[in-house]
Design an enzyme around this catalytic site. Structure first.
Site, mmCIF file in Angstrom:
data_model
loop_
_atom_site.group_PDB
_atom_site.id
_atom_site.type_symbol
_atom_site.label_atom_id
_atom_site.label_comp_id
_atom_site.label_asym_id
_atom_site.label_seq_id
_atom_site.Cartn_x
_atom_site.Cartn_y
_atom_site.Cartn_z
ATOM 1 N N ASP A 155 0.809 -1.221 0.000
ATOM 2 C CA ASP A 155 0.000 0.000 0.000
ATOM 3 C C ASP A 155 0.841 1.269 0.000
ATOM 4 O OD1 ASP A 155 -2.328 -1.561 0.084
ATOM 5 O OD2 ASP A 155 -2.137 -1.747 2.259
ATOM 6 N N HIS B 172 -5.026 -1.715 -5.489
ATOM 7 C CA HIS B 172 -4.306 -0.540 -5.981
ATOM 8 C C HIS B 172 -5.328 0.521 -6.357
ATOM 9 C CE1 HIS B 172 -0.766 -3.300 -7.387
ATOM 10 N NE2 HIS B 172 -0.917 -3.276 -6.087
HETATM 11 P P1 GDP Z 1 -0.680 0.130 -3.581
HETATM 12 O O1 GDP Z 1 -1.306 -1.105 -3.036
HETATM 13 O O2 GDP Z 1 0.793 0.215 -3.318
HETATM 14 O O3 GDP Z 1 -0.975 0.352 -5.030
HETATM 15 O O4 GDP Z 1 -1.316 1.362 -2.785
HETATM 16 P P2 GDP Z 1 -2.868 1.587 -2.410
HETATM 17 O O5 GDP Z 1 -3.556 2.074 -3.613
HETATM 18 O O6 GDP Z 1 -3.413 0.399 -1.716
HETATM 19 O O7 GDP Z 1 -2.747 2.694 -1.297
HETATM 20 C C1 GDP Z 1 -2.296 3.961 -1.577
HETATM 21 C C2 GDP Z 1 -3.427 4.972 -1.239
HETATM 22 O O8 GDP Z 1 -2.883 6.265 -1.153
HETATM 23 C C3 GDP Z 1 -4.497 5.043 -2.304
HETATM 24 O O9 GDP Z 1 -5.719 5.307 -1.687
HETATM 25 C C4 GDP Z 1 -4.064 6.225 -3.171
HETATM 26 O O10 GDP Z 1 -5.151 6.881 -3.823
HETATM 27 C C5 GDP Z 1 -3.456 7.125 -2.134
HETATM 28 N N1 GDP Z 1 -2.320 7.924 -2.611
HETATM 29 C C6 GDP Z 1 -1.343 7.571 -3.491
HETATM 30 N N2 GDP Z 1 -0.428 8.543 -3.578
HETATM 31 C C7 GDP Z 1 -0.819 9.538 -2.753
HETATM 32 C C8 GDP Z 1 -0.274 10.800 -2.398
HETATM 33 O O11 GDP Z 1 0.777 11.220 -2.844
HETATM 34 N N3 GDP Z 1 -0.970 11.530 -1.466
HETATM 35 C C9 GDP Z 1 -2.129 11.104 -0.921
HETATM 36 N N4 GDP Z 1 -2.728 11.885 -0.033
HETATM 37 N N5 GDP Z 1 -2.671 9.919 -1.238
HETATM 38 C C10 GDP Z 1 -2.032 9.132 -2.138
HETATM 39 MG MG MG Z 2 -2.828 -1.657 -1.816
#
Ligand code: GDP
Ligand code: MG
Length: 425
Positions: free
Chosen positions: A12, A40
């Site tokens: 995440d 994601h």
């Molecule tokens: P992944 O599993 O690594 O792809 O990550 P996730 O999508 O599960 O979790 C990342 C969360 O952080 C998601 O809800 C994204 O929309 C959010 N997100 C990603 N980058 C940023 C950022 O730079 N700032 C903020 N505030 N939220 C972000």
């Molecule tokens: Mg994730």
């Protein structure tokens, strides 16, 4: 160019949003491990999209997405995920989605087994996502799996499914005392959810080898992070697959190819879903504010994530085993509310300060965090788009982390939207 995009921490970190952004420069995006236990979240022209199985390049026109042999695929989930994206206007067809004939199918009995085992364990449970991932990988290595290619061998499939059902019932009915699985139901499930993929399934070794020969670039997308890797993570609180960059060519179908680079996605603070040691965990009001600010609730499960400050010890280890060329630091904007930023700079074990991530789970469980506080920027940075826009304290924080993990930070994200990021060099 062959690039892996991988997680440095517990998952995440924002891999999906970085793949969605960086895939602009790539012809192909390939998922190479894991299943629909991934979540994601991507925000782009189509709005907010949650991807579990599909590669995060799926909403880019002209990008071909590959689901590799290292994946485990719950077909029913895939059918629904595709439908929900089509409803948003995203095109998905055999021209932009290829599925490896060697990818393993995650069957209803795997999910069932996952749930029954977590229930049996009660307070000793692992915090599984209950999507069947552990059981299906176990069956893969027992050589008792059905692969995507098997779906299209109608003369052999019924016998194979019948044999496997008989074997699985030894556990499901014999062991757990559940009602036996009916072979006809499994065949009907495979028919209903597997048949639609006839034109999508291919030998990704042939496809990717030819594509790379023709000069195409490939981005390999990981699920979860280094600390969840089956071998190098916090075993047994890991996932069942290899989450590392080194596995990307293997899990995609091109073991003969070498990566040009590995981009590590690292969060400006820490989060962790499920059970297991999480040394840097913050509790009480300090943890609650960080969870709220970061919106730390699982995309796949909705579960509140455990949170902590940036963990130097764990992140340095993560960057090492991922072999990172450089790093994308995500969610820096989340720390805007803090006057002082908590950073876990070392661990303390048996009264001694340690800087090395313990590979022994008992040591890891016994380790205590050593926290220091860095000056916060304490202002909104979500509109910053260049290094010059950043307040001094934010830049100092980035430089501090860069030095601590010994790897250059190339991107910093300051918001969830595709364009909310800064290129550092
Ligand atoms: P992944 O599993 O690594 O792809 O990550 P996730 O999508 O599960 O979790 C990342 C969360 O952080 C998601 O809800 C994204 O929309 C959010 N997100 C990603 N980058 C940023 C950022 O730079 N700032 C903020 N505030 N939220 C972000
Ligand atoms: Mg994730």
């Amino acid at each position: 160019m062959l690039t892996a995009v991988v997680g440095i921490n517990w998952g995440d970190e924002g891999k999906g949003r970085m793949v969605d952004l960086l895939s602009a420069d790539y012809d192909i995006v390939c998922r190479y491990q894991g299943g629909n236990n991934a979540g994601h979240t991507v925000i782009n022209d189509y709005g907010k999209i949650v991807l579990n199985l599909l590669p995060s390049g799926i909403s880019r026109e002209g990008t071909v997405n590959v689901m590799g042999n290292g994946m485990v695929i719950d077909l029913e989930h895939l059918v629904h995920e595709i439908q929900s994206l089509r409803d948003k206007g995203i095109h998905i067809g055999p021209d932009n989605l290829k599925i490896s004939d060697k990818a393993v199918i995650c069957l209803p009995w795997h999910k069932m087994q996952d749930i029954m085992e977590e229930e049996r364990l009660k307070d000793k449970k692992f915090g599984s996502t209950r999507r069947g991932i552990g059981p299906v990988y176990a069956d893969k290595y027992m050589k008792k799996a059905i692969r995507m290619g098997d779906l299209f061998a109608p003369d052999k499939l019924p016998e194979k499914v019948a044999d496997l059902t008989e074997w699985k019932n030894l556990t499901v009915a014999g062991g757990y005392g559940h009602e036996p699985i009916d072979v006809d139901e499994i065949m009907a499930w495979l028919e209903k959810y597997g048949k639609p993929f006839a034109d999508y399934v291919c030998d990704t070794t042939v496809y990717l080898t030819d594509a790379v020969k023709a000069g195409k670039s490939v981005m390999f997308e990981a699920q979860l992070g280094a600390l969840r890797d089956i071998d190098f993570g916090i075993y047994p609180y890991t996932s069942a697959s290899t989450t590392l960059a080194a596995y990307a060519p293997i899990g995609s179908g091109v073991p003969q190819l070498k990566l040009d680079e590995s981009i590590g996605i690292m969060k400006a603070y820490s989060s962790c879903v499920g059970e297991g040691p999480f040394t840097c965990e913050l509790f009480g009001a300090e943890g609650d504010s960080l969870r709220e600010a970061g919106g730390e609730y699982g995309a796949a499960t909705g579960r509140p994530r455990r949170v902590g400050g940036f963990d130097v010890v764990a992140s340095r280890y993560g960057a090492l085993v991922q072999g990172c060329t450089y790093i994308a630091l995500t969610k820096l904007d989340v720390l805007s509310y803090l006057k002082q930023i908590p950073v876990c700079v070392a661990y303390e074990l048996d009264g001694k300060r340690i800087d090395c991530f313990p590979s022994d789970i008992d040591e890891l469980e016994a380790a205590k965090p050593v926290y220091e506080y860095l000056p916060g920027f304490n202002c909104d940075i979500s509109n910053c788009r260049s290094v010059e826009d950043l307040p001094k304290e934010a830049l100092d924080y980035i430089r501090y982390i860069e030095k601590a993990v010994n790897c250059p930070i190339k991107y910093v994200s300051v918001g969830a939207e595709r364009e909310a990021y800064i290129k550092m060099f």
